[in-house]
Design a protein around this motif. Structure first.
Motif, short mmCIF file in Angstrom:
data_model
loop_
_atom_site.label_atom_id
_atom_site.label_comp_id
_atom_site.label_asym_id
_atom_site.label_seq_id
_atom_site.Cartn_x
_atom_site.Cartn_y
_atom_site.Cartn_z
N GLU A 594 0.83 -1.22 0.00
CA GLU A 594 0.00 0.00 0.00
C GLU A 594 0.86 1.26 0.00
O GLU A 594 0.61 2.20 -0.77
N SER A 595 1.88 1.31 0.86
CA SER A 595 2.70 2.51 0.97
C SER A 595 3.42 2.82 -0.34
O SER A 595 3.57 3.99 -0.72
N ARG A 598 0.77 3.94 -3.07
CA ARG A 598 0.18 5.26 -2.82
C ARG A 598 1.05 6.39 -3.40
O ARG A 598 0.55 7.44 -3.78
N SER A 604 -2.65 13.12 -3.09
CA SER A 604 -2.16 12.42 -1.89
C SER A 604 -3.25 12.17 -0.86
O SER A 604 -3.06 11.42 0.09
N HIS A 605 -4.38 12.82 -1.00
CA HIS A 605 -5.46 12.65 -0.02
C HIS A 605 -6.41 11.50 -0.38
O HIS A 605 -7.38 11.27 0.32
N THR A 606 -6.13 10.83 -1.48
CA THR A 606 -7.00 9.72 -1.89
C THR A 606 -6.96 8.61 -0.84
O THR A 606 -5.90 8.19 -0.39
N GLN A 607 -8.13 8.15 -0.44
CA GLN A 607 -8.23 7.11 0.57
C GLN A 607 -8.60 5.78 -0.08
O GLN A 607 -9.21 5.71 -1.14
N LEU A 608 -8.20 4.68 0.61
CA LEU A 608 -8.59 3.34 0.15
C LEU A 608 -10.09 3.15 0.30
O LEU A 608 -10.65 3.51 1.35
N LYS A 610 -13.36 1.22 1.36
CA LYS A 610 -13.54 0.32 2.51
C LYS A 610 -13.32 -1.14 2.12
O LYS A 610 -12.80 -1.93 2.89
N LEU A 613 -9.72 -2.63 2.32
CA LEU A 613 -8.99 -2.76 3.58
C LEU A 613 -8.57 -4.21 3.84
O LEU A 613 -9.29 -5.15 3.52
N GLY A 624 -5.64 7.10 -8.77
CA GLY A 624 -6.04 6.55 -7.49
C GLY A 624 -5.98 5.03 -7.46
O GLY A 624 -5.52 4.38 -8.42
#
Length: 811
Positions: A594-595, A598, A604-608, A610, A613, A624
């Protein structure tokens, strides 16, 4: 001018010595005559080497030596590197091993002489000779001694050696069977005829048969019994004479005393017309004993042929593809990289990988699994497996000498030259028993000679016959041979001499994870995608990124069969331990942690999402995250069933793994193992096993990797997976060729059954002798009754061992 032949036999080979020009020499301090210079040279070599005792131990004449010059010139050719690679196996940097067929072996004295002749050579590390199949196993250092030197040393003492080939052993089997059937047939005919004459003698004893008819029947019985004694019973006398000369009385000593004594006593009764004759007992005793030994020989040959059949299934030639032309080539000439065509119905001649085509292959000969297995491009095929459906093109990866088939043959051969501890103990018991029987027979004769002189000989004869330790000597080898044969048919190869006893005594079973409980190959499991991509599209991108990587994760994607075409990548970069980056159609993609993934995303604010996870591998582009993949090490088929069966059998089951993740715990939970240890180094695995052993546990260890070799060696008994590394296999006591874990509970049960059968056989043999001996010594058993009892006892032992030739098909 033809030389006149002197009836004097050659001291070495026994052929007549020429009268005009005999070859004279000495054997120690004795003057000796030889038929030729070759025999003299061989005899002098034996004496100068300090092996003169051979001529006092041998029970038959040696073969006349062949032309030494021609053979030694041929032996030099074996030193060539390519030839040596073909006929022998590399054990280590300083050791090679070869199996030799040796012509001219007649008895144990020949084995004694050959072993000492080879072991005295400076570079020979170990040399053993198997009397039963006339085969030698030689381990030597090629840097110190050439193999031609070993051949020449064997030639120098009158024997001829050549690299072992299954066809030659088959010829030996056929010769032995032919001789056994001839002796058995003569004994059977003789017994039937003599019994026919014995009936009127027994019936006439109470009705005062006239002397004329009585003597006629006795003389007829003598004539018929004589071939039985001198042809059928000859092996007993030869073996007994050899045993007595070496001061090691075996079971043939009382047999020979019984047969010879009864025959000579019956001749005396016939000539003197006094006393009783027992020609019927002699014939029956010889026939029944030969019958029990014939049954044992057939069991031994059956196991031997089963082992040899592995190599005999290979074709002589392969269809080699050269510039799209098909050339028929001997399989021994195949090299790694050669392309071969295997048509439907043909056997695979060498280990390789399928280059094109898809078909079903039968691997029963190698793994014991009788269901056909589908093989496609990239899959491995093994020599000795059968192609059932379609033609396939295969790239050879190993020569025939380096194939798994050849490895199995070598392991089986090593087992044949080993003797389990229980077998050694049985041999010792039999040796002491024979000495005891001879002492008891002497005491019985002395007692009855004083009390009832006319019955002393016949009572003593009954004692010798009834206590013949044939059943005791057959008790262990027949059971072990049958058990090993049955296990190999189920894809379980015994390679250590204590494996059966170790399996039977097992209390704790320890499994490695990767490659043992699991198949050791990552597969793509659950997939989550963003709304813009389908599962097929993300798999297509992932496969393109991973295509050039050799990482196990990459293999999970490369082996996927997708209908979509391959995508071209550019500017591909791989970062060790993190992932892969490349451009596809001018878009930059990353796959990996993931790191790492990303970092490619511009926002940079893009989130995974749900649903992404707790997944293992992520795929993203500059816009993204677009997918996540859960990678699993697939659980081996039958693992859960196997663990359940072992726990039902009250075995303590543990899982040891070097994996530091939570995967070992998940795998253990899936299969039902409560005791699990992860993040274990090889030395920690050894410490765990030795700790269990200190508590009195008997540990069975199962593993497959290089890191498992130390713990495999430390355990009481060890099993390596057939798909494992060669190092693991060489440190294990057995190899699970079929990779079918459900066989393990069956193997343990069968090993326990084998130990019970061995104990039953030994117990029966001892009980029978302890019961029959007092009856015979007390004069309650006639010699013919003793013969029947002894032979039936041997047949019971062999029949009981035959139960081990079959195993249950499932848990």
């Amino acid at each position: 001018m033809t030389q006149e032949i002197d009836p004097t036999p050659c001291f070495h080979c026994g052929l007549p010595v020429p009268r005009l020009y005999p070859v004279k020499g000495k054997s120690g301090s004795i003057d000796a005559l030889y038929c030729c210079v070759g025999c003299k040279a061989v005899a002098e070599t034996i004496e100068e080497s300090g092996f003169g005792q051979y001529y006092r131990l041998r029970s038959g004449q040696a073969d006349k030596p062949a032309d030494p010059v021609a053979d030694i010139n041929r032996y030099i050719g074996f030193d060539q590197v390519d030839v040596l690679e073909e006929i022998s196996t590399k054990i280590s940097a300083d050791s090679r091993e070869i199996f030799l067929s040796i012509e001219g072996i007649h008895c144990a004295a020949c084995v004694w002489l050959l072993e000492r002749q080879m072991n005295q050579l400076s570079g020979v590390q170990e040399a053993t000779v198997n009397l039963s199949n006339h085969r030698a196993r030689v381990r030597w250092d090629p840097k110190k001694t050439k193999i031609s030197t070993v051949f020449s040393a064997i030639q120098a003492i009158g024997y001829k050696a050549h690299p072992f080939q299954p066809q030659q052993e088959e010829a030996l089997f056929k010769k032995e069977e032919k001789q056994a059937i001839l002796r058995l047939g003569i004994a059977a005919i003789g017994m039937a005829q003599v019994m026919m004459y014995a009936i009127p003698l027994y019936l006439g004893a109470g009705q005062e048969i006239t002397e004329q008819y009585r003597d006629l029947l006795r003389w007829a019985s003598l004539m018929i019994t004589t071939p039985v004694v001198f042809i059928s019973a000859r092996p007993f006398f030869s073996s007994a004479w050899r045993d007595l000369k070496s001061l090691r009385p075996g079971m043939d000593v009382p047999v020979s005393l019984a047969v010879g004594g009864a025959y000579l006593a019956s001749i005396w009764a016939t000539l003197s017309q006094q006393g009783e004759v027992y020609f019927d007992s002699v014939s029956m005793f010889t026939f029944l004993l030969l019958l029990s030994r014939y049954v044992e020989m057939k069991a031994r040959h059956s196991a031997g042929r089963s082992e040899q059949s592995l190599h005999r299934i290979l074709p002589d030639f392969a269809l080699k593809l050269v510039d799209e032309n098909i050339i028929e080539t001997p399989i021994k000439n195949l090299k790694p990289g050669d392309r071969i065509l295997i048509k439907s119905g043909e056997m695979v001649p060498a280990d390789g990988s399928i280059e094109s085509g898809i078909s079903q292959l039968n691997e029963a000969a190698m793994t014991g699994e009788f269901y056909p297995i589908t093989k496609k491009t990239g899959d491995t095929v093994l020599a000795g497996t059968g192609n059932i459906e379609n033609p396939i093109e295969v790239v050879v990866t190993h020569t025939v000498a380096d194939s798994r088939l050849n490895l199995i043959e070598q392991l089986l051969e090593q087992v044949q030259h080993q003797k389990p501890k229980i077998a050694q103990q049985a041999d010792q018991i039999a040796g002491y028993f024979v000495s005891g029987v001879l002492l008891i027979a002497a005491l019985v004769y002395s007692y009855w000679r004083v009390r009832q002189p006319e019955s002393a000989f016949w009572i003593t004869l009954s004692v010798l016959v009834v206590t013949c330790p044939c059943a005791l000597s057959l008790a262990t080898p027949t059971a072990i041979t049958a058990a090993v044969h049955a296990l190999r048919k189920r894809g379980f190869l015994i390679t250590g001499k204590q494996a059966l006893s170790g399996l039977a005594a097992t209390t704790d079973i320890v499994f490695d994870k990767t490659g043992t409980l699991t198949i050791g190959e990552l597969t793509v499991g659950a997939i989550e995608t963003s709304d813009e991509y389908s599962k097929s599209e993300v798999l297509q991108i992932a496969r393109a990124l991973e295509q050039e990587s050799e990482h196990p994760i990459a293999n999970a994607f490369k082996h996927l069969s997708l209908e979509l075409p391959y995508l071209n990548c550019s500017e591909r970069r791989q970062k060790t331990g993190l992932g892969i980056e490349a451009k596809i159609a001018e878009k930059r993609y990353r796959i990996g942690r993931e790191s790492y993934v990303r970092e490619v995303i511009k926002n940079s604010h893009t989130q995974l999402p749900k649903s992404f996870l707790n997944m293992s591998i992520y795929l993203a582009n500059e816009s993204g995250f677009i997918a996540s993949f859960n990678l699993d090490d697939q659980l081996r088929a039958g693992a859960k069933t196997t663990i359940s069966a072992l726990k039902t059998g009250k075995f303590n089951v543990s899982l040891l793994s070097g994996d530091s993740s939570d995967t070992p715990s998940k795998i253990a939970k899936q299969v039902g193992i409560e005791q699990v240890f992860s993040s274990m180094l090889p030395e920690q695995k050894v410490q765990f096993v030795t700790g269990q052993q200190d508590k009195g546990k008997r540990v069975l260890m199962m593993g497959d990797g290089i890191n498992d070799a130390p713990v495999l060696s430390a355990s009481n008994v060890s099993v390596a997976m057939g798909s494992g590394t060669d190092l693991a296999k060489t440190h294990a006591d057995a190899v699970l060729l079929s990779n079918d874990l459900t066989v393990i509970p069956l193997v343990i049960v069968h090993a326990q059954k084998t130990q019970r059968v061995i104990r039953q056989n030994i117990g029966w043999a001892i009980l029978y002798n302890l019961t029959a001996l007092p009856l015979a010594a007390g004069g309650f058993l006639e010699p013919y009754m003793a013969a029947i009892g002894m032979s039936v006892s041997s047949l019971i032992v062999v029949g009981n061992a035959y139960r081990l030739t079959r195993m249950p098909s499932r848990i």
